[in-house]
Design an enzyme around this catalytic site. Structure first.
Site, mmCIF file in Angstrom:
data_model
loop_
_atom_site.group_PDB
_atom_site.id
_atom_site.type_symbol
_atom_site.label_atom_id
_atom_site.label_comp_id
_atom_site.label_asym_id
_atom_site.label_seq_id
_atom_site.Cartn_x
_atom_site.Cartn_y
_atom_site.Cartn_z
ATOM 1 N N HIS A 245 -6.589 -21.704 -81.302
ATOM 2 C CA HIS A 245 -6.910 -21.133 -82.618
ATOM 3 C C HIS A 245 -5.857 -21.538 -83.665
ATOM 4 O O HIS A 245 -6.167 -22.155 -84.684
ATOM 5 C CB HIS A 245 -6.901 -19.606 -82.556
ATOM 6 C CG HIS A 245 -7.876 -18.979 -81.614
ATOM 7 N ND1 HIS A 245 -9.227 -18.974 -81.833
ATOM 8 C CD2 HIS A 245 -7.688 -18.296 -80.453
ATOM 9 C CE1 HIS A 245 -9.836 -18.312 -80.866
ATOM 10 N NE2 HIS A 245 -8.922 -17.897 -80.010
HETATM 11 C C1 BDR Z 1 -6.240 -15.104 -83.413
HETATM 12 O O1 BDR Z 1 -5.905 -13.852 -82.824
HETATM 13 C C2 BDR Z 1 -4.697 -13.957 -82.131
HETATM 14 O O2 BDR Z 1 -4.756 -13.299 -80.906
HETATM 15 C C3 BDR Z 1 -4.402 -15.429 -82.008
HETATM 16 O O3 BDR Z 1 -2.997 -15.661 -82.049
HETATM 17 C C4 BDR Z 1 -5.085 -16.044 -83.195
HETATM 18 O O4 BDR Z 1 -4.265 -16.057 -84.332
HETATM 19 C C5 BDR Z 1 -7.554 -15.559 -82.807
HETATM 20 O O5 BDR Z 1 -8.541 -14.616 -83.061
#
Ligand code: BDR
Ligand code: CA
Length: 323
Positions: A245
């Site tokens: 992500h």
């Molecule tokens: C986002 O949520 C967090 O857990 C991750 O680091 C990322 O930024 C993904 O939904």
């Protein structure tokens, strides 16, 4: 080549650590500072992780600015069931040493306001956690986010289901009021939502075949940090892998040619019982009374294999990956 000055705002977090590795391994970027925010883990834990990652990368001189320790209005939520209690899965980061830069005691919000005001049009902000620091910066200095050259955000889900509720993505769910404020800030915004980040992942086979054999402190960190996430996937009957992500948001700064962007009218739900943090995207054909929300550039497609190769080569400082 002139380097692009960037500020990384983060809640480290396993994929946040990978995003730091990508940013610091990319010679196009000059990372001016790391701002931390409450999110995946409480602020003090995430700030310690940021220090540990910089230490691991031999870049302890980069300043870290601790920011908001809670969301604007809602109660804090964490994602320790995904990232582990320490936020780094099973990885043990090096203990930060006493000489490490502590951001000179400056709060992340002050650092953002001051830097963007002093260098209008020059700095790219990459925000990969809840948007509390950015929203507070905007509150402190209205219009300040418009002074960023670009604000790249990992957050939200447009046509994709949520990852923390059926409709909400974690960063927007964790501080929906902040997300809404940033979306309406008038900044030059690019959002990398789940629609795009679910296209980029480290599969277990990538970790076993392309990372573990490198046998360095960095590769061992990635193996240990991601181990629990792979196990969790297996438990719930999913293919074992880790979504990239946050690295994808860094990718938008270093390799925008790998991404397809669509302008979408978006807003964020701040009050629904079932829909808190949901992105409401107005994709209706020619609505008679105009569209709801604000037009924002959203990354919708990624050349995933090319991105993965870029990611691996940069985080392990390899000119070319022959694995
Ligand atoms: C986002 O949520 C967090 O857990 C991750 O680091 C990322 O930024 C993904 O939904
Ligand atoms: Ca994050």
């Amino acid at each position: 080549m002139t380097k692009q000055p960037v500020i990384l705002d983060t809640d480290p977090g396993v994929d946040d650590a990978l995003a730091m590795m990508l940013a610091l391994g990319s010679s196009e970027l000059d990372v001016m500072g790391i701002c931390t925010v409450s999110g995946n883990v409480p602020l003090d834990v995430g700030t310690r992780n940021a220090r540990g990652v910089l230490h691991l990368l031999g870049q302890a001189e980069i300043p870290i600015f601790a920011g908001a320790d809670r969301p604007l209005k809602r109660d804090p939520v964490f994602a320790t069931e995904v990232h582990g209690k320490t936020g780094m899965g099973r990885a043990a980061l090096p203990e930060p040493n006493a000489n490490q830069q502590a951001g000179r005691g400056v709060h992340a919000v002050d650092f953002l306001v001051q830097t963007l005001s002093e260098q209008p049009g020059e700095v790219v902000v990459i925000a990969v956690g809840p948007l509390t620091n950015l929203a507070l910066a905007e509150q402190r200095g209205p219009g300040v986010l418009q002074k960023a050259k670009q604000v790249i955000v990992m957050g939200g889900a447009i046509a994709e289901p949520g990852n923390v509720t059926p409709v909400a993505e974690f960063n927007f769910y964790a501080d929906p009021h902040a997300a809404r404020r940033v979306i309406h800030s008038g900044a030059a915004l690019v959002i990398a939502p789940l629609d795009a980040t679910h296209q980029v992942m480290l599969r277990e086979s990538d970790i076993e075949e392309r990372i573990a054999p490198l046998n360095t402190a960095r590769s061992q960190f990635v193996v240990d940090a991601t181990r629990n996430m792979l196990a969790r996937c297996r438990q719930i009957g999913r293919e074992p892998m880790v979504y990239l992500h946050d690295p994808l948001a860094v990718g938008a700064a270093i390799a925008p040619e790998l991404l397809d962007v669509e302008t979408v009218y978006v807003d964020v739900e701040t009050s629904g019982d079932l829909t808190l943090g949901q992105v409401v995207a107005d994709r209706r054909d020619a609505p008679s009374k105009g569209r709801l929300g604000t037009p924002v550039d959203c990354v919708m497609r990624v050349r995933a294999e090319a991105f993965l190769s870029l990611f691996l080569s940069r985080i392990f400082s390899l000119a070319c990956l022959q694995i």
